[in-house]
Design a protein around this motif. Sequence first.
Motif, PDB file in Angstrom:
ATOM      1  N   ARG A 259       0.859  -1.187   0.000  1.00 37.52           N
ATOM      2  CA  ARG A 259       0.000   0.000   0.000  1.00 37.52           C
ATOM      3  C   ARG A 259       0.891   1.232   0.000  1.00 37.52           C
ATOM      4  N   VAL A 260       0.461   2.279  -0.739  1.00 38.77           N
ATOM      5  CA  VAL A 260       1.245   3.500  -0.834  1.00 38.77           C
ATOM      6  C   VAL A 260       0.330   4.694  -0.593  1.00 38.77           C
ATOM      7  N   GLN A 261       0.887   5.714   0.053  1.00 38.93           N
ATOM      8  CA  GLN A 261       0.185   6.968   0.309  1.00 38.93           C
ATOM      9  C   GLN A 261       1.079   8.113  -0.163  1.00 38.93           C
ATOM     10  N   VAL A 262       0.450   9.127  -0.768  1.00 43.89           N
ATOM     11  CA  VAL A 262       1.177  10.258  -1.338  1.00 43.89           C
ATOM     12  C   VAL A 262       0.616  11.547  -0.768  1.00 43.89           C
ATOM     13  N   LYS A 263       1.497  12.430  -0.354  1.00 39.38           N
ATOM     14  CA  LYS A 263       1.149  13.779   0.094  1.00 39.38           C
ATOM     15  C   LYS A 263       1.918  14.756  -0.772  1.00 39.38           C
ATOM     16  N   ALA A 264       1.199  15.641  -1.457  1.00 34.71           N
ATOM     17  CA  ALA A 264       1.824  16.536  -2.438  1.00 34.71           C
ATOM     18  C   ALA A 264       1.603  17.987  -2.043  1.00 34.71           C
ATOM     19  N   ASP A 265       2.596  18.800  -2.366  1.00 36.73           N
ATOM     20  CA  ASP A 265       2.512  20.258  -2.239  1.00 36.73           C
ATOM     21  C   ASP A 265       2.525  20.820  -3.660  1.00 36.73           C
ATOM     22  N   VAL A 266       1.356  21.290  -4.112  1.00 33.85           N
ATOM     23  CA  VAL A 266       1.176  21.730  -5.492  1.00 33.85           C
ATOM     24  C   VAL A 266       1.096  23.253  -5.518  1.00 33.85           C
ATOM     25  N   ASN A 267       1.796  23.852  -6.443  1.00 37.18           N
ATOM     26  CA  ASN A 267       1.776  25.305  -6.625  1.00 37.18           C
ATOM     27  C   ASN A 267       0.625  25.657  -7.569  1.00 37.18           C
ATOM     28  N   GLY A 350      -0.060  24.209 -11.082  1.00 38.37           N
ATOM     29  CA  GLY A 350      -0.024  22.757 -11.072  1.00 38.37           C
ATOM     30  C   GLY A 350       1.356  22.180 -10.899  1.00 38.37           C
ATOM     31  N   ALA A 351       2.373  23.019 -10.784  1.00 38.12           N
ATOM     32  CA  ALA A 351       3.718  22.502 -10.576  1.00 38.12           C
ATOM     33  C   ALA A 351       3.837  21.911  -9.169  1.00 38.12           C
ATOM     34  N   VAL A 352       4.548  20.807  -9.057  1.00 40.09           N
ATOM     35  CA  VAL A 352       4.718  20.114  -7.777  1.00 40.09           C
ATOM     36  C   VAL A 352       5.932  20.694  -7.063  1.00 40.09           C
ATOM     37  N   ASN A 353       5.695  21.230  -5.871  1.00 42.27           N
ATOM     38  CA  ASN A 353       6.801  21.765  -5.080  1.00 42.27           C
ATOM     39  C   ASN A 353       7.569  20.655  -4.369  1.00 42.27           C
ATOM     40  N   SER A 354       6.830  19.696  -3.799  1.00 46.30           N
ATOM     41  CA  SER A 354       7.487  18.597  -3.088  1.00 46.30           C
ATOM     42  C   SER A 354       6.498  17.445  -2.954  1.00 46.30           C
ATOM     43  N   LEU A 355       7.041  16.256  -2.707  1.00 47.33           N
ATOM     44  CA  LEU A 355       6.248  15.041  -2.531  1.00 47.33           C
ATOM     45  C   LEU A 355       6.692  14.325  -1.267  1.00 47.33           C
ATOM     46  N   GLN A 356       5.731  13.716  -0.596  1.00 48.18           N
ATOM     47  CA  GLN A 356       5.991  12.851   0.541  1.00 48.18           C
ATOM     48  C   GLN A 356       5.323  11.498   0.257  1.00 48.18           C
ATOM     49  N   ILE A 357       6.121  10.457   0.101  1.00 46.59           N
ATOM     50  CA  ILE A 357       5.637   9.143  -0.308  1.00 46.59           C
ATOM     51  C   ILE A 357       5.917   8.157   0.806  1.00 46.59           C
ATOM     52  N   ALA A 358       4.889   7.389   1.177  1.00 48.87           N
ATOM     53  CA  ALA A 358       5.015   6.351   2.202  1.00 48.87           C
ATOM     54  C   ALA A 358       4.604   5.023   1.589  1.00 48.87           C
ATOM     55  N   LEU A 359       5.494   4.033   1.650  1.00 50.66           N
ATOM     56  CA  LEU A 359       5.258   2.705   1.075  1.00 50.66           C
ATOM     57  C   LEU A 359       5.329   1.664   2.185  1.00 50.66           C
ATOM     58  N   VAL A 360       4.297   0.827   2.263  1.00 50.77           N
ATOM     59  CA  VAL A 360       4.239  -0.257   3.241  1.00 50.77           C
ATOM     60  C   VAL A 360       4.042  -1.551   2.475  1.00 50.77           C
ATOM     61  N   VAL A 361       4.942  -2.540   2.719  1.00 44.59           N
ATOM     62  CA  VAL A 361       4.920  -3.822   2.019  1.00 44.59           C
ATOM     63  C   VAL A 361       4.801  -4.935   3.045  1.00 44.59           C
ATOM     64  N   ASP A 362       4.083  -5.978   2.672  1.00 48.77           N
ATOM     65  CA  ASP A 362       3.891  -7.120   3.567  1.00 48.77           C
ATOM     66  C   ASP A 362       5.222  -7.830   3.814  1.00 48.77           C
ATOM     67  N   LYS A 363       5.324  -8.467   4.991  1.00 49.06           N
ATOM     68  CA  LYS A 363       6.546  -9.159   5.378  1.00 49.06           C
ATOM     69  C   LYS A 363       6.815 -10.375   4.506  1.00 49.06           C
ATOM     70  N   SER A 364       5.769 -10.915   3.876  1.00 46.88           N
ATOM     71  CA  SER A 364       5.942 -12.109   3.053  1.00 46.88           C
ATOM     72  C   SER A 364       6.675 -11.830   1.737  1.00 46.88           C
ATOM     73  N   VAL A 365       6.824 -10.574   1.351  1.00 51.45           N
ATOM     74  CA  VAL A 365       7.518 -10.227   0.117  1.00 51.45           C
ATOM     75  C   VAL A 365       9.022 -10.374   0.332  1.00 51.45           C
ATOM     76  N   PRO A 366       9.742 -11.061  -0.558  1.00 52.67           N
ATOM     77  CA  PRO A 366      11.194 -11.212  -0.383  1.00 52.67           C
ATOM     78  C   PRO A 366      11.917  -9.871  -0.387  1.00 52.67           C
ATOM     79  N   ALA A 367      13.113  -9.873   0.226  1.00 49.89           N
ATOM     80  CA  ALA A 367      13.876  -8.633   0.345  1.00 49.89           C
ATOM     81  C   ALA A 367      14.310  -8.098  -1.013  1.00 49.89           C
ATOM     82  N   ALA A 368      14.673  -9.005  -1.932  1.00 46.23           N
ATOM     83  CA  ALA A 368      15.075  -8.548  -3.263  1.00 46.23           C
ATOM     84  C   ALA A 368      13.916  -7.863  -3.984  1.00 46.23           C
ATOM     85  N   ASP A 369      12.749  -8.441  -3.876  1.00 43.08           N
ATOM     86  CA  ASP A 369      11.577  -7.808  -4.485  1.00 43.08           C
ATOM     87  C   ASP A 369      11.233  -6.493  -3.800  1.00 43.08           C
ATOM     88  N   PHE A 370      11.453  -6.419  -2.497  1.00 49.16           N
ATOM     89  CA  PHE A 370      11.162  -5.184  -1.763  1.00 49.16           C
ATOM     90  C   PHE A 370      12.038  -4.031  -2.262  1.00 49.16           C
TER      91      PHE A 370
END
Length: 514
Positions: A259-267, A350-370
């Motif tokens: 799951r991913v969540q995005v927080k954007a600062d848009v001009n 509409g220009a993007v000043n900055s982005l804040q991205i949070a990614l959460v992955v299940d523990k069952s996913v291998p480290a290489a895939d992560f």
Amino acid sequence: MPTLAQSILKLPTRSKIAVAVAAVAIVLVTFFLLRLASAPAYTTLAAGLAPSDTGKVTAALDAQGIAYELQSNGTAIAVEKSAVATARVALASQGVATNALADQKGFELFDNQKLGASDFQNQVTYQRALEGEIARTIQQVQGVQGAQVQLVLPEDSLFADEATPATAAVMLSGPSTGLESGAVRGIAQLVASSVKGLKTDNVTITDGAGQLLWPTGDGVGGVGAGAGSKLAAETRYETSMQASLNALLTQTLGPGKARVQVKADVNVDKTTQEKVVVDGTPVPSKETTESERLQGGGGTTGGTAGTGANIPTYSANAAGGGANSNYQRRSQTVENIVPRTVTKTDVAPGAVNSLQIALVVDKSVPAADFAAIQKAVQGAAGFNQGRGDVFQASQVPFAKAAAAPSAGPVPAAAIGPLKWVGLGLATLLFMFFMSRHLKKRESEAIAAPAWLREIEEPVSLAQLEAPNAHAPEQPTLMLPPRAQGESAQALEQLMSREPDRVAAQVRQWMSEDD
């Protein structure tokens, strides 16, 4: 004891064909009923969608793993009846609008107009139809989930000063954060242009939260308008980015793995940039020359002061004198052109000043895939650390899915198929028990009457009844089961040896009865 198959084989050819056709028909009906009952039932989730909106809805449903079916050449989407509520919640959480245009009634109200309707009924129907048409048009605006329109049309009056102006009230479903900048002004202009004599000042637009959008909202200006536009732009950007990233994760890892969540600062400020570039050496383009020259003689000298010098008759010869004058001036002006390039650019918001991205992955996913998933998400989101973007990724065990709720009451839509399935099962049970009963009857022994064995030749019923009328009543003899079996066998032997005699006796009895 003959079996069911042997009993069927003994039947005539026509009966065999009837039994076979009935069995095949029962099997086919049962098969189709079971298939109909087990097939998923789809119901329309959204209709009247634009192709772009259809893509957004399908992407949101794919992200949640909800099965769907395209209808009406891609302008309508249907999901299973059991997943309608889940699909609506999923679309609402993703900020995707589903314009249910089919719920609004427009000028098709006149298709069912009753004969003999009064002028008042026609006026009310026209107003309802006009409201429905305007509402359906507003729902096609991007970011509008639904709309309701109420019109107050003026009545005809002979005096212009007594006429009341037309007014309109528009209610937009949901919050107004999904609207584009200036969309509210466009909706107001659309409503005003759709009603005769309606001005934009007499149009009121509110959202689902009760916030007044027009005439003091978006498009008028002010701090509130700018803040609303910025919040709407950021919400749209975040929703679109999250939907695309979650769809990428679902297709890569499967549902419920990341799951991913995005927080954007848009001009959202609209600015104008002017750039001047000087290139080359100055080039003379205009030269102006101006000349000035003055020439003249000198004046004579005057006499002595007093009356003697002022009266000509008494004046002496004055001595003249004075040299000639000569004045000359010349000026030259040269204008040079400096080659330069002036560029004016209107910077759209509409220009993007900055982005804040949070990614959460299940523990069952291998480290290489992560690690690969982190790079893919950063590339898809346009992560730029030099711009001040922040990216956080973590791998934690996800919560287990809740157990499916127990089956509730059978819905009314499933009663019809279940009824036919029950009817088919009842028919099969009836045929099974009937065949079993007939097979049991075939094995039972039938006692033959004793008088049939005593008949030597055909006699009339009157002759058989005459002796019994005067003879004393004989006691009834109860034969044992073995004797009854022997009598049945004797009867069968008599019928096999002398069938003509037995048939003649039966015909004699039937003719006497007639």
